[in-house]
Design a protein around this motif. Structure first.
Motif, PDB file in Angstrom:
ATOM      1  N   LEU A   1      38.992  11.398  44.273  1.00  0.00           N
ATOM      2  CA  LEU A   1      38.979  10.318  45.258  1.00  0.00           C
ATOM      3  C   LEU A   1      37.578   9.750  45.484  1.00  0.00           C
ATOM      4  O   LEU A   1      37.439   8.552  45.758  1.00  0.00           O
ATOM      5  CB  LEU A   1      39.590  10.793  46.578  1.00  0.00           C
ATOM      6  CG  LEU A   1      41.094  11.083  46.518  1.00  0.00           C
ATOM      7  CD1 LEU A   1      41.576  11.643  47.847  1.00  0.00           C
ATOM      8  CD2 LEU A   1      41.894   9.856  46.108  1.00  0.00           C
ATOM      9  N   LEU A   2      36.562  10.593  45.373  1.00  0.00           N
ATOM     10  CA  LEU A   2      35.194  10.086  45.486  1.00  0.00           C
ATOM     11  C   LEU A   2      34.821   9.221  44.283  1.00  0.00           C
ATOM     12  O   LEU A   2      34.175   8.179  44.427  1.00  0.00           O
ATOM     13  CB  LEU A   2      34.201  11.240  45.622  1.00  0.00           C
ATOM     14  CG  LEU A   2      34.194  11.968  46.970  1.00  0.00           C
ATOM     15  CD1 LEU A   2      33.284  13.193  46.915  1.00  0.00           C
ATOM     16  CD2 LEU A   2      33.789  11.035  48.098  1.00  0.00           C
TER      17      LEU A   2
ATOM     18  N   PRO B   1      38.197   5.840  44.302  1.00  0.00           N
ATOM     19  CA  PRO B   1      38.927   5.639  45.556  1.00  0.00           C
ATOM     20  C   PRO B   1      40.184   4.786  45.394  1.00  0.00           C
ATOM     21  O   PRO B   1      41.138   4.926  46.152  1.00  0.00           O
ATOM     22  CB  PRO B   1      37.922   4.964  46.479  1.00  0.00           C
ATOM     23  CG  PRO B   1      36.657   4.813  45.729  1.00  0.00           C
ATOM     24  CD  PRO B   1      36.827   5.363  44.358  1.00  0.00           C
ATOM     25  N   GLU B   2      40.187   3.938  44.385  1.00  0.00           N
ATOM     26  CA  GLU B   2      41.355   3.079  44.155  1.00  0.00           C
ATOM     27  C   GLU B   2      42.574   3.870  43.665  1.00  0.00           C
ATOM     28  O   GLU B   2      43.691   3.363  43.643  1.00  0.00           O
ATOM     29  CB  GLU B   2      41.018   1.955  43.156  1.00  0.00           C
ATOM     30  CG  GLU B   2      40.782   2.415  41.732  1.00  0.00           C
ATOM     31  CD  GLU B   2      39.377   2.952  41.437  1.00  0.00           C
ATOM     32  OE1 GLU B   2      39.101   3.211  40.259  1.00  0.00           O
ATOM     33  OE2 GLU B   2      38.562   3.116  42.363  1.00  0.00           O
TER      34      GLU B   2
ATOM     35  N   HIS C   1      43.812   6.427  45.174  1.00  0.00           N
ATOM     36  CA  HIS C   1      44.240   7.202  46.340  1.00  0.00           C
ATOM     37  C   HIS C   1      45.693   7.682  46.224  1.00  0.00           C
ATOM     38  O   HIS C   1      45.959   8.880  46.252  1.00  0.00           O
ATOM     39  CB  HIS C   1      44.045   6.365  47.612  1.00  0.00           C
ATOM     40  CG  HIS C   1      44.459   7.053  48.865  1.00  0.00           C
ATOM     41  ND1 HIS C   1      43.609   7.848  49.580  1.00  0.00           N
ATOM     42  CD2 HIS C   1      45.640   7.066  49.519  1.00  0.00           C
ATOM     43  CE1 HIS C   1      44.245   8.333  50.628  1.00  0.00           C
ATOM     44  NE2 HIS C   1      45.477   7.868  50.610  1.00  0.00           N
ATOM     45  N   TRP C   2      46.626   6.754  46.102  1.00  0.00           N
ATOM     46  CA  TRP C   2      48.045   7.130  46.093  1.00  0.00           C
ATOM     47  C   TRP C   2      48.429   7.817  44.790  1.00  0.00           C
ATOM     48  O   TRP C   2      49.227   8.763  44.798  1.00  0.00           O
ATOM     49  CB  TRP C   2      48.937   5.923  46.381  1.00  0.00           C
ATOM     50  CG  TRP C   2      48.831   5.557  47.827  1.00  0.00           C
ATOM     51  CD1 TRP C   2      48.182   4.473  48.345  1.00  0.00           C
ATOM     52  CD2 TRP C   2      49.325   6.304  48.934  1.00  0.00           C
ATOM     53  NE1 TRP C   2      48.257   4.498  49.724  1.00  0.00           N
ATOM     54  CE2 TRP C   2      48.953   5.619  50.110  1.00  0.00           C
ATOM     55  CE3 TRP C   2      50.048   7.488  49.054  1.00  0.00           C
ATOM     56  CZ2 TRP C   2      49.283   6.075  51.386  1.00  0.00           C
ATOM     57  CZ3 TRP C   2      50.378   7.940  50.334  1.00  0.00           C
ATOM     58  CH2 TRP C   2      49.992   7.236  51.468  1.00  0.00           C
TER      59      TRP C   2
ATOM     60  N   TRP D   1      47.684  14.785  51.821  1.00  0.00           N
ATOM     61  CA  TRP D   1      47.513  13.551  52.593  1.00  0.00           C
ATOM     62  C   TRP D   1      46.480  13.754  53.692  1.00  0.00           C
ATOM     63  O   TRP D   1      45.627  12.883  53.920  1.00  0.00           O
ATOM     64  CB  TRP D   1      48.860  13.111  53.171  1.00  0.00           C
ATOM     65  CG  TRP D   1      48.756  11.836  53.949  1.00  0.00           C
ATOM     66  CD1 TRP D   1      48.755  10.569  53.447  1.00  0.00           C
ATOM     67  CD2 TRP D   1      48.596  11.717  55.354  1.00  0.00           C
ATOM     68  NE1 TRP D   1      48.610   9.657  54.467  1.00  0.00           N
ATOM     69  CE2 TRP D   1      48.518  10.339  55.658  1.00  0.00           C
ATOM     70  CE3 TRP D   1      48.530  12.629  56.394  1.00  0.00           C
ATOM     71  CZ2 TRP D   1      48.359   9.871  56.943  1.00  0.00           C
ATOM     72  CZ3 TRP D   1      48.380  12.148  57.681  1.00  0.00           C
ATOM     73  CH2 TRP D   1      48.307  10.783  57.949  1.00  0.00           C
TER      74      TRP D   1
ATOM     75  N   ALA E   1      43.032  13.786  52.041  1.00  0.00           N
ATOM     76  CA  ALA E   1      42.643  12.440  51.601  1.00  0.00           C
ATOM     77  C   ALA E   1      42.331  11.535  52.788  1.00  0.00           C
ATOM     78  O   ALA E   1      41.378  10.757  52.762  1.00  0.00           O
ATOM     79  CB  ALA E   1      43.743  11.838  50.739  1.00  0.00           C
ATOM     80  N   THR E   2      43.112  11.644  53.852  1.00  0.00           N
ATOM     81  CA  THR E   2      42.900  10.820  55.033  1.00  0.00           C
ATOM     82  C   THR E   2      41.606  11.207  55.743  1.00  0.00           C
ATOM     83  O   THR E   2      40.886  10.358  56.260  1.00  0.00           O
ATOM     84  CB  THR E   2      44.099  10.949  55.991  1.00  0.00           C
ATOM     85  OG1 THR E   2      45.275  10.546  55.292  1.00  0.00           O
ATOM     86  CG2 THR E   2      43.928  10.085  57.219  1.00  0.00           C
TER      87      THR E   2
ATOM     88  N   MET F   1      38.958  12.057  54.429  1.00  0.00           N
ATOM     89  CA  MET F   1      37.826  11.523  53.676  1.00  0.00           C
ATOM     90  C   MET F   1      37.485  10.093  54.098  1.00  0.00           C
ATOM     91  O   MET F   1      36.379   9.633  53.843  1.00  0.00           O
ATOM     92  CB  MET F   1      38.118  11.549  52.176  1.00  0.00           C
ATOM     93  CG  MET F   1      38.170  12.936  51.609  1.00  0.00           C
ATOM     94  SD  MET F   1      38.525  12.904  49.843  1.00  0.00           S
ATOM     95  CE  MET F   1      37.206  11.858  49.238  1.00  0.00           C
ATOM     96  N   ASN F   2      38.430   9.392  54.678  1.00  0.00           N
ATOM     97  CA  ASN F   2      38.193   7.980  55.064  1.00  0.00           C
ATOM     98  C   ASN F   2      37.479   7.849  56.362  1.00  0.00           C
ATOM     99  O   ASN F   2      37.415   8.539  57.229  1.00  0.00           O
ATOM    100  CB  ASN F   2      39.511   7.215  55.108  1.00  0.00           C
ATOM    101  CG  ASN F   2      40.088   7.043  53.719  1.00  0.00           C
ATOM    102  OD1 ASN F   2      39.362   7.031  52.750  1.00  0.00           O
ATOM    103  ND2 ASN F   2      41.393   6.942  53.645  1.00  0.00           N
TER     104      ASN F   2
END
Length: 139
Positions: free
Chosen positions: A33-34, A37-38, A40-41, A132, A135-136, A138-139
């Motif tokens: 994800l780092l 980032p695109e 993500h899903w 999830w 990942a969340t 991280m935002n």
């Protein structure tokens, strides 16, 4: 490493982390994800699929255990997971992501011959929810 290789590494680490082998896939998810980032899903989906299949492999191991003595040996005498699955049924597999007890829960669910489809559903929901949250965060 390109995007596809990163997703393959994430899938593989997620699968292996959910088996009886030691390992953690969370760091790989964060790394993917780092770097991308695109994705993500896609990363959440591939990590969930790999980790769910790994959990189901532990479930299958439980299906093939012949008797309680074999289960005692495999669990090092810790049958806590077996009691939890007996008491709560397949919904307890929402905790299949948890360190130390997650693998035991999956093996116990297989040994108790719980419905494989419900086991798959609850394992997948629990694994996805954990990824999830990571990942969340991280935002």
């Amino acid at each position: 490493m390109d995007e596809q290789s990163s997703l393959l590494a994430l899938f593989t680490s997620s699968f292996l982390a959910a088996t009886l082998l030691p390992g953690g896939s969370e760091a790989v998810l964060v790394g993917v994800l780092l770097a991308y980032p695109e994705l993500h899903w896609q990363a959440l989906i591939w990590a969930t699929i790999g980790n769910t299949l790994g959990g189901m492999s532990s479930y299958l191991i439980g299906r093939f255990l012949p008797d309680e003595k074999a289960l005692l040996k495999k669990s090092n005498g810790n049958l806590r997971g077996l009691g939890w699955v007996r008491r709560h049924g397949t919904p307890i597999l929402l905790l299949s992501w948890a360190p130390l007890i997650g693998d035991l829960l999956c093996v116990a669910a297989g040994w108790l011959r719980t419905n494989w489809l419900w086991a798959l559903i609850f394992i997948a929901i629990g694994k996805f929810a954990r990824y999830w949250v990571i990942a969340t965060a991280m935002n």
